[in-house]
Design an enzyme around this catalytic site. Structure first.
Site, PDB file in Angstrom:
ATOM      1  CG  ASN A 100      -0.262  -0.311   2.513  1.00  0.00           C
ATOM      2  OD1 ASN A 100       0.878  -0.763   2.541  1.00  0.00           O
ATOM      3  ND2 ASN A 100      -0.960  -0.059   3.603  1.00  0.00           N
ATOM      4  CG  ASP A 305       1.846  -3.641  11.094  1.00  0.00           C
ATOM      5  OD1 ASP A 305       2.116  -3.362   9.905  1.00  0.00           O
ATOM      6  OD2 ASP A 305       0.713  -3.490  11.591  1.00  0.00           O
ATOM      7  N   GLY A 324       0.961   3.750  13.867  1.00  0.00           N
ATOM      8  CA  GLY A 324       2.123   2.946  13.512  1.00  0.00           C
ATOM      9  C   GLY A 324       3.344   3.351  14.297  1.00  0.00           C
TER      10      GLY A 324
END
Length: 423
Positions: A100, A305, A324
């Site tokens: 993405n 992640d 994040g």
């Protein structure tokens, strides 16, 4: 250059080996493993580097299921080169990179461009291909064409909440062996609903925002029997659903991100933007259930992640900070200190959750420490301290809840296809 690693603690989840010994690497492969290898003077003089392994751990290279790069589109956050350097610093020899970006990795040309960025003597790029065009969740990509382009699997990195698209995805890919990673999430939120959300005045999001789409996904998997990886689990009820689905024999694997094992909503009182995550941190009960899920095998693997932002993006109030945090450099030492050093987990449990199990979820070779196996290894000193700063991370430290703290545990060397890399 060949290497002789001496008197190191060898961790091999494949064989469940946990013992002190020597490892000899020649011509890119493991030539010998033994309690105390003896090499002649001629052998040691012939370009064999001796590496002192005392007080260190030698394990197979870690595998990250999914992390994000700013390249292309947001290179000011982090380039792919910087991300691979971060992966090496943390002991990851293979790293799954989400598609993405801007533009998204949703066609063979974009896949080729991503794989062309692979740097020699750096961790291997595992490129996820987007499920939908632009990773927007609206129109499926040419899945067959993408499957032949060198991707590791299909994943948007965003929730896929169109039930018709989900059915078509599982149907169309039944003949393909590549994994599909899906994130069950119907509504983004700032804080998981509970007493902490009320106490800290943070906008709550119910656990059902995860459990309802997860239950729907599991029903589709039960109907179609297409193997799926469920990513970013964050609630206790989700663990129950996954445990029940596995007991029914559904072809699923699951992962949790490392920070969800370490923090909960109880830690949000200082409103640190580095703890603004997606999915949001769970309640203390959620955190306990996630840890138990790793321990009993309900959750297969721990993902990093990793996601970097600029100082300007992250230095804002908690509620508007982008979700994040940095993780590749920190996951192994922090998890080791939290779970292994305290004897809650064995060293093999942690190493399995970060290496063999993620590899199995991706359908790739785990990398045993055995004679004849390629040498993709990590030498880790669990007791070596270092200060978490922007310089040591290679990005702005505001991206981490451990910023400006001294932590214990540092990767000293890695071997990539037998090539010795000093970190």
């Amino acid at each position: 250059m060949d290497s002789w690693i001496r008197q190191v603690r060898i961790l091999d989840p494949t064989t469940q080996r946990d013992q002190v010994g020597d490892v000899l690497i020649r011509n890119g492969v493991i030539e010998a493993v033994g309690d105390n290898l003896n090499l002649s003077e001629q052998e040691t003089d012939n370009d064999v580097v001796e590496v002192d392994g005392q007080r260190c751990v030698l394990g197979p290279g870690l595998v990250d299921l999914y992390s994000s790069t700013g390249e292309p589109g947001h290179e000011s956050r982090e380039t792919l080169t910087q991300l691979l350097a971060a992966a090496a610093q943390g002991g990851f020899t293979r790293i799954g990179i989400l598609p993405n970006t801007l533009p998204a990795v949703d066609n063979p040309a974009q896949v080729a461009q991503r794989l062309a960025c692979q740097i020699i003597h750096q961790p291997k790029v595992l490129a996820w291909g987007a499920i939908t065009e632009g990773a927007r969740g609206e129109q499926l990509t040419d899945l067959m064409e993408l499957s032949e382009s060198g991707i590791i699997g299909f994943c948007d990195g965003h929730p896929l909440n169109n039930s018709l698209l989900l059915q078509r995805l599982l149907d169309y890919t039944q003949s393909l062996s590549l994994p599909i990673a899906l994130w069950p999430c119907s509504r983004a939120g700032i804080c998981r609903d509970g007493t902490d959300a009320i106490r800290f005045g943070l906008s709550p999001v119910a656990a059902t925002a995860e459990t309802i789409p997860l239950a729907s996904l599991l029903e589709e998997v039960a109907n179609i029997q297409r193997r799926v990886h469920v990513m970013r689990l964050s609630t206790a009820r989700s663990i129950e659903l996954i445990r029940s689905a596995k007991a029914r024999g559904l072809p699923i694997t699951a992962s949790v991100t490392w920070l969800h094992l370490l923090f909960s909503t109880a830690d949000l009182g200082n409103y640190a933007p580095s703890l603004r995550l997606a999915p949001p941190l769970g309640t203390p009960d959620d955190k306990a259930a996630l840890i138990a899920g790793i321990e009993d095998g309900t959750i297969d693997a721990i993902a990093v992640d990793h996601r970097v932002y600029t100082y300007e993006e992250k230095a804002v109030p908690f509620g508007i900070a982008p979700p994040g945090a940095v993780g590749l450099q920190l996951a192994l030492p922090i998890l080791w200190h939290t779970f292994v050093a305290t004897k809650r987990w064995t060293a093999l449990q942690l190493w399995s959750a970060l290496s063999n199990n993620p590899a199995r979820c991706l359908g790739i070779e785990a990398g045993p420490i055995q004679v004849g196996a390629p040498a993709n290894l990590v030498l880790f000193n669990p007791s070596q301290p270092w200060l978490v700063t922007s310089k040591s991370l290679g990005c702005d430290a505001i991206n981490s809840p451990y910023a400006h703290q001294t932590i214990q545990g540092k990767v000293k060397h890695m071997w990539l296809d037998g090539e010795l890399i000093t970190i």
